[in-house]
Every structure is written in structure tokens, then in C-alpha cells.
Design a protein around this motif. Sequence first.
Motif, PDB file in Angstrom:
ATOM      1  N   SER A 202     -37.219 -51.664  29.998  1.00 17.10           N
ATOM      2  CA  SER A 202     -36.886 -50.419  29.130  1.00 17.10           C
ATOM      3  C   SER A 202     -36.701 -50.862  27.602  1.00 17.10           C
ATOM      4  N   ARG A 203     -35.984 -51.783  27.494  1.00 15.29           N
ATOM      5  CA  ARG A 203     -35.766 -52.432  26.033  1.00 15.29           C
ATOM      6  C   ARG A 203     -36.867 -53.157  25.472  1.00 15.29           C
TER       7      ARG A 203
ATOM      8  N   LYS B 265     -39.451 -50.550  24.350  1.00 12.88           N
ATOM      9  CA  LYS B 265     -38.840 -49.646  23.233  1.00 12.88           C
ATOM     10  C   LYS B 265     -39.119 -50.622  22.067  1.00 12.88           C
TER      11      LYS B 265
ATOM     12  N   HIS C  32     -42.785 -50.559  21.261  1.00 10.28           N
ATOM     13  CA  HIS C  32     -43.439 -49.273  20.937  1.00 10.28           C
ATOM     14  C   HIS C  32     -44.511 -48.873  21.947  1.00 10.28           C
TER      15      HIS C  32
ATOM     16  N   GLN D  64     -42.657 -47.361  29.092  1.00 15.32           N
ATOM     17  CA  GLN D  64     -41.961 -48.257  30.257  1.00 15.32           C
ATOM     18  C   GLN D  64     -43.014 -48.281  31.214  1.00 15.32           C
TER      19      GLN D  64
END
Length: 54
Positions: A19-20, A23, A26, A29
Motif C-alpha cells: 500500500s505504501r 502510494k 502513484h 495497489q
Amino acid sequence: MELRTLHYYLAVTQYHTISRAAKALHISQPALSRQLSDLEKNWAFSCSSVVLVQ
């Protein structure tokens, strides 16, 4: 294999979660998960076990 896929894998190892990493990259997920799944299939190893070891 594309270099982009390796870049995604390295991001997951850096951020410790998909998930990180998604992010930071860009991208969604699910798209990142799909790329990692393809990497696992092509190279016959588990990305999650490698990430957990680090």
C-alpha cells in the motif's frame, strides 16, 4: 521482465508494504500487486518472503 517491475519490487522493500509503495509510486495497489505476482511467477520466488526477511 521490465525494469519497471524491478523498480516496483524495490519500492515495496523500501516502504515495507504494498500500500505504501503503491502510494509512493502513484499507482493503484491492485496494479502493483499484479506486477509483483507476475514477477513471482516468472522468477519462481515469493516477494513477500523476501520483503519480510529484510
